[in-house]
Design a protein around this motif. Structure first.
Motif, mmCIF file in Angstrom:
data_model
loop_
_atom_site.group_PDB
_atom_site.id
_atom_site.type_symbol
_atom_site.label_atom_id
_atom_site.label_comp_id
_atom_site.label_asym_id
_atom_site.label_seq_id
_atom_site.Cartn_x
_atom_site.Cartn_y
_atom_site.Cartn_z
ATOM 1 N N UNK A 1 0.829 -1.217 0.000
ATOM 2 C CA UNK A 1 0.000 0.000 0.000
ATOM 3 C C UNK A 1 0.859 1.260 0.000
ATOM 4 N N UNK A 2 2.164 1.079 0.185
ATOM 5 C CA UNK A 2 3.069 2.228 0.237
ATOM 6 C C UNK A 2 3.811 2.396 -1.063
ATOM 7 N N UNK A 3 5.023 2.953 -0.946
ATOM 8 C CA UNK A 3 5.843 3.120 -2.134
ATOM 9 C C UNK A 3 6.864 4.212 -1.936
ATOM 10 N N UNK A 4 7.789 4.272 -2.889
ATOM 11 C CA UNK A 4 8.871 5.251 -2.797
ATOM 12 C C UNK A 4 8.901 6.158 -4.001
ATOM 13 N N UNK A 5 9.548 7.302 -3.814
ATOM 14 C CA UNK A 5 9.656 8.300 -4.875
ATOM 15 C C UNK A 5 10.948 9.079 -4.637
ATOM 16 N N UNK A 6 11.555 9.541 -5.710
ATOM 17 C CA UNK A 6 12.748 10.385 -5.550
ATOM 18 C C UNK A 6 12.312 11.840 -5.512
ATOM 19 N N UNK A 7 12.670 12.502 -4.422
ATOM 20 C CA UNK A 7 12.395 13.938 -4.283
ATOM 21 C C UNK A 7 13.689 14.693 -4.554
ATOM 22 N N UNK A 8 13.589 15.999 -4.748
ATOM 23 C CA UNK A 8 14.822 16.757 -4.942
ATOM 24 C C UNK A 8 15.653 16.773 -3.657
ATOM 25 N N UNK A 9 14.997 17.023 -2.536
ATOM 26 C CA UNK A 9 15.738 17.147 -1.277
ATOM 27 C C UNK A 9 14.918 16.568 -0.120
ATOM 28 N N UNK A 10 15.591 16.367 0.991
ATOM 29 C CA UNK A 10 14.905 15.901 2.197
ATOM 30 C C UNK A 10 13.936 16.963 2.701
ATOM 31 N N UNK A 11 14.251 18.230 2.456
ATOM 32 C CA UNK A 11 13.337 19.296 2.882
ATOM 33 C C UNK A 11 11.985 19.138 2.203
ATOM 34 N N UNK A 12 12.006 18.864 0.905
ATOM 35 C CA UNK A 12 10.756 18.665 0.175
ATOM 36 C C UNK A 12 10.047 17.411 0.685
ATOM 37 N N UNK A 13 10.830 16.367 0.978
ATOM 38 C CA UNK A 13 10.227 15.126 1.473
ATOM 39 C C UNK A 13 9.517 15.380 2.801
ATOM 40 N N UNK A 14 10.146 16.145 3.672
ATOM 41 C CA UNK A 14 9.547 16.423 4.980
ATOM 42 C C UNK A 14 8.285 17.274 4.819
ATOM 43 N N UNK A 15 8.328 18.223 3.916
ATOM 44 C CA UNK A 15 7.146 19.043 3.619
ATOM 45 C C UNK A 15 6.013 18.151 3.088
ATOM 46 N N UNK B 1 19.176 13.854 -5.178
ATOM 47 C CA UNK B 1 18.534 12.545 -5.130
ATOM 48 C C UNK B 1 18.195 12.218 -3.685
ATOM 49 N N UNK B 2 16.949 12.448 -3.333
ATOM 50 C CA UNK B 2 16.483 12.208 -1.974
ATOM 51 C C UNK B 2 15.395 11.143 -2.061
ATOM 52 N N UNK B 3 15.638 9.987 -1.449
ATOM 53 C CA UNK B 3 14.678 8.879 -1.583
ATOM 54 C C UNK B 3 13.710 8.895 -0.409
ATOM 55 N N UNK B 4 12.429 8.846 -0.740
ATOM 56 C CA UNK B 4 11.359 9.054 0.240
ATOM 57 C C UNK B 4 10.333 7.940 0.081
ATOM 58 N N UNK B 5 9.996 7.326 1.205
ATOM 59 C CA UNK B 5 8.998 6.244 1.158
ATOM 60 C C UNK B 5 7.851 6.556 2.116
ATOM 61 N N UNK B 6 6.655 6.108 1.739
ATOM 62 C CA UNK B 6 5.504 6.194 2.637
ATOM 63 C C UNK B 6 4.867 4.813 2.760
ATOM 64 N N UNK B 7 4.210 4.612 3.892
ATOM 65 C CA UNK B 7 3.549 3.325 4.127
ATOM 66 C C UNK B 7 2.144 3.317 3.522
ATOM 67 N N UNK B 8 1.537 4.507 3.410
ATOM 68 C CA UNK B 8 0.178 4.590 2.865
ATOM 69 C C UNK B 8 0.191 5.645 1.762
ATOM 70 N N UNK B 9 0.359 5.172 0.523
ATOM 71 C CA UNK B 9 0.483 6.178 -0.535
ATOM 72 C C UNK B 9 -0.819 6.916 -0.785
#
Ligand SMILES: *Cc1c(COP(=O)(O)O)cnc(C)c1O
Length: 472
Positions: free
Chosen positions: A137-151, A308-316
Motif C-alpha cells: 500500500x506504500x511506495x517510494x519516490x525520488x524527491x529533490x531534497x529531504x526538505x521537500x520530502x519532509x514538507x 537525489x532524496x529517496x522518500x517512502x511512505x507506508x500509505x500512498x
C-alpha cells in the motif's frame, strides 16, 4: 551545435571533469574569493553572437573554479559532504540526454517504472519494511531534497488527520501541532511555515544532554498536555542522525510513546539512512516499521550526485490524497485505469527529471558490496579521527562519534575552538564546519567522499594541531 560537434564537445566536457578531479588535491578546499569577485569577471549581458563552446570551458577555469568551494575535494569535511561519483555523473548525463518529463506514467512509462524498481531495490538494500515497497500500500519516490520530502510528509499527515478536509478548506481553525526535538533539522519548521501552520505549530522537545536524542518522556508529556488543551497533534519528526551531532532518536520508543494518538511518524535519516546498506549499521533504524514515512539522501553520503532524496511512505493514499490534482490536459487512459502510478501526485511540483538513472547507475556500478565498502571506509576514518582526538590532551570529544561524523572541541574554550577551525579553513588545507552542543562551540568533521584517505585525515589533523598550538 550539430550532433557531431556535440560528440566532440561532450568528450571535452568529460575530460574537463576528469582533469578537475585530478587537480583537486592541490586546490584550497574553501573558495578564496570576496563577494562580487566572480560577477566582476563576467560580462554584463548575454552575447549577441554565438560563441564557441570551448570559450565556456575556458571560463570554467578562469572564472568559476576560483569561486568554488570544492565539495568533491578529498579534504572536504564540512556540513555533510554531498558526494558525486563517476557512475552518478554519467547517469545524470544520460538523463539529460534522454530529456524526458516523467510527470505522469503516460508521459514516459520507463521514467516511472525504473524509479519504482530502483526504490524497491534500495528499500530492500537498506532493510526497510516491505510496507514501503511499491507492491504494497506504500511506495517510494525520488524527491529533490529531504526538505521537500519532509514538507510532503507533513501535507500527507494533515490530509490524514483532517479526514481529507485540509486539501479543500485549508488548515482551518484547528490548532495543529508538529513535534521534533531541539535537534530536528530546520526543514521541519520550514515545512510548517509552507503548510500554512506557521512556525509556532512546531513544538520543540528537549533532548538527552549526553546523546542529544529526543527525550521520549518529554515528547509524550508534550503531546498529552497539548491534547488536553484541545490542540491536534499531526506529526512527529524523528532525527535518525541529526545534522548537528548525528544524534539518533529512538524510533521504536517514540512510536510506542505516541501510539494512542493517530499521529504521523516521519523519520528524517537524510544523512545517516544510507549507512543501513551495512547490516551492522542498521540498529539506529529499529522501529522504522512503525514509521509512516522515511527519507534518506543518496546525494549526501552514497555517491549519487545532487539531487537525489529517496522518500517512502507506508500509505500512498495519504500522499496522493493530499497532492493529486488532474487538469483536463493530463487526462489519459492509463491514469483512468488505476493501474499506473503518476508521480506528479507524490511531490509539490508537476514536472520531473529521470533522476532514477543516476541511482540505478550507482547501485549497478558499485553493487551493494561496493557501497558497503564505501560506508565502512567513512566510518573507519571517523574512528581514526576520534582516536586522534583522544591522543591529544588539547582536544576532547563532545559526543560519541556517529557513523562518519566526529564532533570535538579544544578544551581551551569556544573562542579557541572556533579560531582553530577558521585557521584550518582559511588555509585551504581542509574544510570543517561548526555547531553548538549544550551551548558550547564544537567542530564537526564529517567524512563522505570516496576520494578521502587516511592520509587526508592525518593531514587535516596536523593542520588542526598547528592551529591549536597557535591558540595556546
Ligand atoms: C541535510 C539534512 C536535511 C536537509 O537535506 P536537503 O536534502 O538539503 O533538504 C534534513 N535533515 C537532516 C537530518 C539533514 O542532515
Amino acid at each position: 551545435m550539430s550532433p557531431e560537434e556535440f560528440r566532440r564537445h561532450g568528450h571535452a566536457a568529460i575530460d574537463w571533469i576528469a582533469d578537475y578531479w585530478a587537480s583537486l588535491d592541490d586546490l584550497p578546499v574553501r573558495a578564496q574569493v570576496a563577494p562580487g569577485d566572480v560577477r566582476r569577471r563576467l560580462p554584463a549581458s548575454a552575447p549577441e553572437q554565438a560563441e564557441p563552446f570551448d570559450a565556456l570551458l575556458a571560463d570554467l577555469d578562469r572564472v568559476v573554479v576560483p569561486g568554488l568551494t570544492h565539495w568533491q575535494h578529498p579534504r572536504f569535511f564540512a556540513y555533510f559532504p554531498a558526494n558525486s561519483s563517476p557512475a552518478a555523473i554519467l547517469g545524470d548525463l544520460l538523463s539529460s540526454g534522454i530529456g524526458a518529463q516523467g510527470m505522469i506514467w503516460a508521459t514516459s512509462p520507463a521514467v516511472t517504472e525504473v524509479e519504482q524498481v530502483v526504490l524497491d531495490w534500495f528499500a530492500e538494500a537498506l532493510g526497510l519494511p516491505d510496507g514501503f515497497r511499491s507492491d504494497s500500500a506504500g511506495g517510494g519516490v525520488i524527491q529533490d531534497t529531504a526538505s521537500t520530502a519532509t514538507f510532503t510528509a507533513l501535507l500527507s499527515a494533515l490530509h490524514r488527520a483532517s479526514g481529507g478536509v485540509a486539501r479543500v478548506d485549508g488548515v482551518g481553525s484547528e490548532q495543529w501541532r508538529v513535534y521534533g526535538s531541539t535537534q530536528a533539522h530546520s526543514s521541519l519548521v520550514k515545512a510548517a511555515m509552507m503548510a500554512g501552520l506557521g512556525a509556532r505549530a512546531v513544538r520543540t522537545v528537549a533532548v538527552d544532554p549526553t546523546t542529544q536524542a529526543i527525550d521520549v518522556a518529554a515528547l509524550r508529556g508534550a503531546v498529552v498536555e497539548d491534547v488536553e488543551s484541545g490542540l491536534r497533534p499531526v506529526m512527529v519528526h524523528l532525527a535518525a542522525g541529526s545534522t548537528s551531532t548525528g544524534a539518533m532518536d529512538d524510533v521504536a520508543a517514540v512510536a510506542e510513546a505516541v501510539r494512542e494518538w493517530d499521529v504521523w511518524l516521519h523519520v528524517d535519516a537524510a544523512w545517516a539512512g544510507v549507512a543501513a546498506v551495512c547490516p551492522e549499521h542498521r540498529d539506529f533504524l529499529a522501529g522504522v516499521e512503525s514509521a509512516d514515512s522515511f527519507v534518506t539522501n543518496p546525494h549526501k553520503w552514497l555517491l549519487t550526485t545532487f539531487d537525489c532524496s529517496t522518500f517512502w511512505v507506508r500509505d500512498r493514499a495519504a500522499l496522493t490524497g493530499a497532492l493529486s490534482i488532474l487538469p483536463e490536459y493530463l487526462r489519459n487512459a492509463a491514469t483512468e485505469s488505476g493501474e499506473v502510478v503518476d508521480y506528479r501526485d507524490w511531490h509539490p511540483q508537476l514536472g520531473r527529471r529521470f533522476r532514477a538513472i543516476k541511482l540505478w547507475a550507482v547501485l549497478r556500478t558499485y553493487g551493494l558490496e561496493g557501497l558497503r565498502a564505501h560506508i565502512r571506509s567513512g566510518i573507519a576514518l571517523a574512528e581514526h579521527v576520534a582516536a586522534l582526538v583522544a591522543s591529544d590532551d588539547r582536544f576532547e570529544m563532545v559526543t560519541e562519534p556517529s557513523l562518519s561524523l566526529v564532533v570535538f572541541r579544544l578544551r581551551a574554550g569556544d573562542e579557541q575552538t572556533l579560531a582553530a577551525m577558521e585557521a584550518v579553513n582559511a588555509s585551504g588545507e581542509a574544510y570543517l564546519s561548526h555547531t553548538t552542543v549544550e551551548g558550547r562551540a564544537a567542530i564537526r568533521l564529517a567524512v563522505g567522499s570516496w576520494r578521502t584517505t587516511e592520509a587526508d585525515v592525518d593531514r587535516t589533523w596536523r593542520a588542526l594541531q598547528e592551529a591549536a598550538a597557535a591558540e595556546a
